[in-house]
Design an enzyme around this catalytic site. Structure first.
Site, mmCIF file in Angstrom:
data_model
loop_
_atom_site.group_PDB
_atom_site.id
_atom_site.type_symbol
_atom_site.label_atom_id
_atom_site.label_comp_id
_atom_site.label_asym_id
_atom_site.label_seq_id
_atom_site.Cartn_x
_atom_site.Cartn_y
_atom_site.Cartn_z
ATOM 1 C CG HIS A 151 37.589 37.150 41.138
ATOM 2 N ND1 HIS A 151 37.679 37.185 42.440
ATOM 3 C CD2 HIS A 151 36.488 36.240 40.552
ATOM 4 C CE1 HIS A 151 36.433 36.438 42.956
ATOM 5 N NE2 HIS A 151 35.923 35.934 41.764
ATOM 6 C CB CYS A 167 34.527 33.565 39.919
ATOM 7 S SG CYS A 167 33.509 34.557 38.825
#
Length: 191
Positions: A151, A167
């Site tokens: 992301h 992440c």
């Protein structure tokens, strides 16, 4: 008076030597950390060959290298190759390695902390809607592993660092480019 000047001269020289020695000491420390695989806020921009990491380019391929803190992308036909700096997980416990795939693409994602994040920090909000305070930035590629994403981020200081809870983060302009190139089913490998 002469004694004071000598002391100042000796202290000044010692300070100068220390100033010149500090970068050398720091450099040796950085080199030791680099050899151990822990790097300090930098990405190692070196091109890689997809064949070393994937059996084919079916649906395209994304490689997230947690050591060099870089994300690589190859299109299915091999005509497009991109390389971007990234953030990676803070610790080994939060780092997952292996092969997964993109299962969902979201522009303007909503962020919800994972149960383990809320356990570590109960003050986290339950939900952060899209916008400049959202930790997922402007775009997110959801992976088949629960809670894992590639992301964007609005906090550009995180790129090139160990700064995530699992992440892989990219600058918003870079995730927008990857988002346009990737599709549902794109292979993803974290190493």
């Amino acid at each position: 008076m002469t004694t004071i000047n000598r002391r100042r001269t000796i202290l000044g020289a010692a300070a100068g030597i220390a100033a010149f020695s500090a970068p050398t000491i720091m450099h040796a420390s950085d080199r030791a950390q680099e050899e151990a695989g822990a790097r300090q806020n930098i990405s190692s921009f070196r091109t890689l060959d997809w064949r070393d990491h994937f059996p084919s380019l079916r649906n395209g391929a994304i490689l997230a290298d947690t050591v060099s803190r870089a994300v690589h992308f190859w299109s299915e036909d091999g005509s497009i190759y991109r390389l971007w700096p990234s953030s990676v997980p803070i610790s080994e416990e939060l780092t997952r390695r292996g092969i997964t795939e993109v299962v969902r693409k979201v522009v303007g994602p909503t962020w919800r902390p994972t149960p383990s994040m809320r356990e570590r920090d109960p003050t986290l909000p339950a939900v952060v809607e899209p916008g400049p305070r959202n930790p997922l930035g402007t775009h997110a590629l959801y992976l088949s592993w629960q809670y894992y994403r590639v992301h964007g981020t609005h906090d550009t200081r995180k790129i090139g660092r160990r700064s995530s809870d699992g992440c892989i983060g990219l600058y918003n302009e870079d995730i927008a480019e990857l988002f346009a190139l990737a599709k549902i089913g794109t292979q993803v490998r974290l190493i």
